[in-house]
Motif scaffolding. Structure first.
Motif, short mmCIF file in Angstrom:
data_model
loop_
_atom_site.label_atom_id
_atom_site.label_comp_id
_atom_site.label_asym_id
_atom_site.label_seq_id
_atom_site.Cartn_x
_atom_site.Cartn_y
_atom_site.Cartn_z
N LEU A 73 13.85 55.21 -27.26
CA LEU A 73 13.07 56.40 -27.59
C LEU A 73 13.78 57.31 -28.59
O LEU A 73 13.15 57.97 -29.41
CB LEU A 73 12.77 57.21 -26.31
CG LEU A 73 12.06 56.44 -25.19
CD1 LEU A 73 11.95 57.32 -23.95
CD2 LEU A 73 10.69 55.97 -25.65
N LYS A 74 15.12 57.30 -28.53
CA LYS A 74 15.89 58.18 -29.41
C LYS A 74 17.28 57.61 -29.62
O LYS A 74 17.86 57.02 -28.72
CB LYS A 74 15.99 59.60 -28.82
CG LYS A 74 16.68 60.60 -29.74
CD LYS A 74 16.64 62.02 -29.13
CE LYS A 74 17.50 62.15 -27.92
NZ LYS A 74 17.64 63.56 -27.45
N LYS A 75 17.80 57.79 -30.83
CA LYS A 75 19.16 57.36 -31.15
C LYS A 75 19.87 58.50 -31.86
O LYS A 75 19.34 59.11 -32.78
CB LYS A 75 19.14 56.13 -32.06
CG LYS A 75 20.54 55.68 -32.52
CD LYS A 75 20.44 54.53 -33.51
CE LYS A 75 21.80 54.09 -34.01
NZ LYS A 75 21.69 52.99 -35.01
N LEU A 115 21.89 56.61 -26.86
CA LEU A 115 20.56 56.02 -26.86
C LEU A 115 19.78 56.50 -25.66
O LEU A 115 20.31 56.55 -24.54
CB LEU A 115 20.62 54.48 -26.82
CG LEU A 115 21.15 53.72 -28.03
CD1 LEU A 115 21.00 52.22 -27.79
CD2 LEU A 115 20.43 54.12 -29.30
N THR A 116 18.52 56.87 -25.88
CA THR A 116 17.61 57.20 -24.79
C THR A 116 16.60 56.06 -24.70
O THR A 116 15.93 55.74 -25.69
CB THR A 116 16.89 58.52 -25.03
OG1 THR A 116 17.87 59.57 -25.16
CG2 THR A 116 15.97 58.86 -23.87
N ILE A 117 16.51 55.46 -23.53
CA ILE A 117 15.70 54.26 -23.33
C ILE A 117 14.64 54.51 -22.26
O ILE A 117 14.91 55.21 -21.26
CB ILE A 117 16.59 53.08 -22.88
CG1 ILE A 117 17.74 52.87 -23.87
CG2 ILE A 117 15.79 51.80 -22.71
CD1 ILE A 117 18.85 52.00 -23.32
N HIS A 118 13.46 53.97 -22.45
CA HIS A 118 12.43 54.08 -21.43
C HIS A 118 12.70 53.02 -20.36
O HIS A 118 12.52 51.82 -20.59
CB HIS A 118 11.04 53.88 -22.03
CG HIS A 118 9.93 54.11 -21.04
ND1 HIS A 118 9.11 53.11 -20.58
CD2 HIS A 118 9.54 55.25 -20.40
CE1 HIS A 118 8.25 53.61 -19.72
NE2 HIS A 118 8.48 54.90 -19.59
N ALA A 119 13.19 53.45 -19.20
CA ALA A 119 13.56 52.53 -18.12
C ALA A 119 13.27 53.18 -16.77
O ALA A 119 14.17 53.52 -16.01
CB ALA A 119 15.04 52.15 -18.23
N ASN A 143 17.36 51.05 -33.60
CA ASN A 143 16.90 52.42 -33.81
C ASN A 143 15.72 52.73 -32.91
O ASN A 143 15.21 51.84 -32.21
CB ASN A 143 16.49 52.61 -35.28
CG ASN A 143 17.66 52.48 -36.24
OD1 ASN A 143 18.58 53.29 -36.22
ND2 ASN A 143 17.64 51.44 -37.08
N ALA A 144 15.29 53.98 -32.91
CA ALA A 144 14.14 54.39 -32.11
C ALA A 144 12.95 53.51 -32.47
O ALA A 144 12.67 53.26 -33.65
CB ALA A 144 13.83 55.85 -32.38
#
Length: 282
Positions: free
Chosen positions: A6-8, A18-22, A78-79
């Motif tokens: 979602l975001k780097k 890193l923000t990851i959808h989990a 990347n995002a």
């Protein structure tokens, strides 16, 4: 289906957030735990500490330094890109209770896991000192975020370009001279964690270290992450990562880690013998 980034953010040279959808991970995540991921279907499994999470949005935050093949591959994403696998939360969460005065010591990228730990201790009613240390000011990150997670933030740099010149143990020594410390936890390089343990030993301060030895499967099957604690073999992935710092055989852990690092260095340098070994393993 992969896990969408979602975001780097590049926090500092060669270090990324890193923000990851989990959502399946964040549902049960707690301070001190970690995940294991694979960048792609042919990639190796690497452990990374849970740096932050948002249960409501299912957002998982990890911080890593691009130093090896896999982390360098991860840094290229990347995002909008996806990571093949994310497994977790793994490991035992940091035991949080009201001790009184708590000191969290973070060396280098150890600041990332220390954020949730400090926040949890503060929420439990403790007075929390956070000491962040790095080689220079360019390697310090999350200052504002960390200030909100603790009662008072201290920064040390080896070259004195930010905060106090010296090591995290110098500030810890100053704090102990002024007031009673009830609990300390160290997260960072092995020599730094051992130095903290040596400083608090015999002073009645419960001290833990978050161990980060080599891991493979993360479920206690391979034994790669074994550490000797109080004369007994423990596995950092299932029994830890937090252990009594005064009982850890740091010499053994450091020597075993050096073997793996020497192997990786020779492999990355293109040594034919190690290329052959990798080919045989495949």
């Amino acid at each position: 289906m992969g896990y969408k980034i979602l975001k780097k953010v590049e926090l500092c040279p060669n270090q990324y957030e890193l923000t990851i959808h989990a959502p399946f991970v964040t549902r049960n995540a707690k301070a001190g735990q970690f995940i294991i991921l694979r960048v792609d279907e042919n990639g190796e499994r690497i452990p990374l500490t849970i740096a932050d999470y948002n249960r409501e949005n299912g957002e998982l935050t990890i911080v890593f330094m691009a130093v090896g093949y896999t982390t360098k591959s991860l840094a290229k994403l990347n995002a909008g890109d996806e990571i093949a696998d994310v497994v977790g939360p793994l490991g035992q969460p940091t035991h949080i209770e009201k001790y009184g005065t708590v000191v969290c010591l973070a060396g280098g990228y150890g600041a990332a896991p220390c954020y949730l730990i400090a926040k949890a201790f503060k929420d439990a009613g403790n007075k929390v000192y956070m000491i962040m240390g790095a080689r220079n000011k360019d390697l310090i990150f999350w200052q504002d975020k960390m200030k909100n997670a603790c009662s008072e933030l201290f920064i040390t740099t080896d070259d004195g370009t930010l905060g106090t010149k010296g090591f995290v143990t110098n500030v810890l020594d100053d704090i102990m001279a002024k007031e009673k410390v009830d609990y300390a936890i160290a997260v960072g390089p092995m020599p730094m964690m051992r130095a903290v343990a040596d400083l608090t030993r015999g002073k009645g301060i419960k001290t833990e270290a978050s161990m980060n030895p080599i891991m493979v499967d993360g479920t206690g099957m391979c034994g790669a992450c074994r550490v000797t604690v109080g004369g007994k073999v423990k596995f950092a992935c299932v029994d830890g990562p937090d252990f009594d710092a005064h009982e850890i055989d740091f010499d053994e852990v450091i020597n075993r880690t050096k073997i793996y690092k020497d192997y990786e260095k020779k492999r990355d340098e293109g040594c034919n013998l190690y290329k052959l070994a990798d080919a045989v393993k495949k």
